[in-house]
Write a protein that holds these residues in place. Structure first.
Motif, mmCIF file in Angstrom:
data_model
loop_
_atom_site.group_PDB
_atom_site.id
_atom_site.type_symbol
_atom_site.label_atom_id
_atom_site.label_comp_id
_atom_site.label_asym_id
_atom_site.label_seq_id
_atom_site.Cartn_x
_atom_site.Cartn_y
_atom_site.Cartn_z
ATOM 1 N N GLU A 106 2.701 3.814 8.510
ATOM 2 C CA GLU A 106 1.906 2.586 8.414
ATOM 3 C C GLU A 106 0.880 2.710 7.297
ATOM 4 N N GLU A 107 0.206 3.851 7.234
ATOM 5 C CA GLU A 107 -0.769 4.092 6.166
ATOM 6 C C GLU A 107 -0.061 4.149 4.811
ATOM 7 N N ASN A 115 0.835 0.763 3.419
ATOM 8 C CA ASN A 115 -0.299 0.011 2.881
ATOM 9 C C ASN A 115 -0.585 0.353 1.421
ATOM 10 N N THR A 116 -0.050 1.466 0.928
ATOM 11 C CA THR A 116 -0.276 1.854 -0.468
ATOM 12 C C THR A 116 0.862 1.424 -1.392
#
Length: 177
Positions: free
Chosen positions: A163-164, A167-168
């Protein structure tokens, strides 16, 4: 709903067995079953196990592992056996055992194993669909189900990372620069 009041189902109640012959159109340049075709067979078979266990519509949340152990050759058969091996509140882990068979000799071999996570979905938007707990009965089921909690913890850790990571990642069209 607490665990004490949740329905419990045996692994065998969700068991699905699906067998296919490996035709020339199913193979790669090595004349073995194309991995993408096997993944499709696995997802199809496992989704039936998840629906059978939850008695609801399901969606694939993740293909957690797919370990190719032995190639499946053209004109062999591929047999996918699946059953639910763990349940969260709305999610289910499904184990798939993939067996190959040399049809002219009858020799069977373990070709792959896989774990897939599905989520039960309600027909009512926003409503969560609780799934039954799982009870293993055979020695194989007990062994596989005993590792559910550790596999679930790894999935949750991996999910947070992904998920992190997502986001990038940019989502602009690559040809628009």
């Amino acid at each position: 709903m607490t665990n004490q009041s949740r329905e419990v189902k045996k692994c065998w109640e969700s068991k699905v067995v699906q067998t296919h012959r490996v035709f020339p159109g199913d193979v790669n340049s090595h004349r073995t079953l194309f991995g993408g075709r096997l993944m499709s067979y696995i997802d199809d078979t496992a989704s039936i196990s998840a629906s059978r266990h939850s008695r609801s519509d399901v969606v694939t949340a993740s293909m957690d592992t797919l370990d190719f152990l032995h190639p499946i050759h053209e004109n062999h058969s591929v047999c996918i056996e699946s059953y639910v091996t763990g349940a969260g509140n709305t999610s289910m882990e499904v184990f798939c055992k993939i067996m190959g068979e040399e049809l002219s000799s009858g020799e069977r071999y373990l070709a792959a194993t896989s774990f897939i996570t599905f989520v039960a979905v309600s027909k009512v938007p926003g409503e969560k669909r609780m799934v039954p707990l799982v009870e293993p009965t055979s020695t194989e089921e007990q062994f596989i189900c005993s590792g559910y909690e550790s596999r679930k913890a790894r999935r949750m850790s991996s999910r947070s990372f992904h998920e992190e990571f997502a986001n990038t990642i940019e989502n602009k069209m690559p040809w628009s620069e």
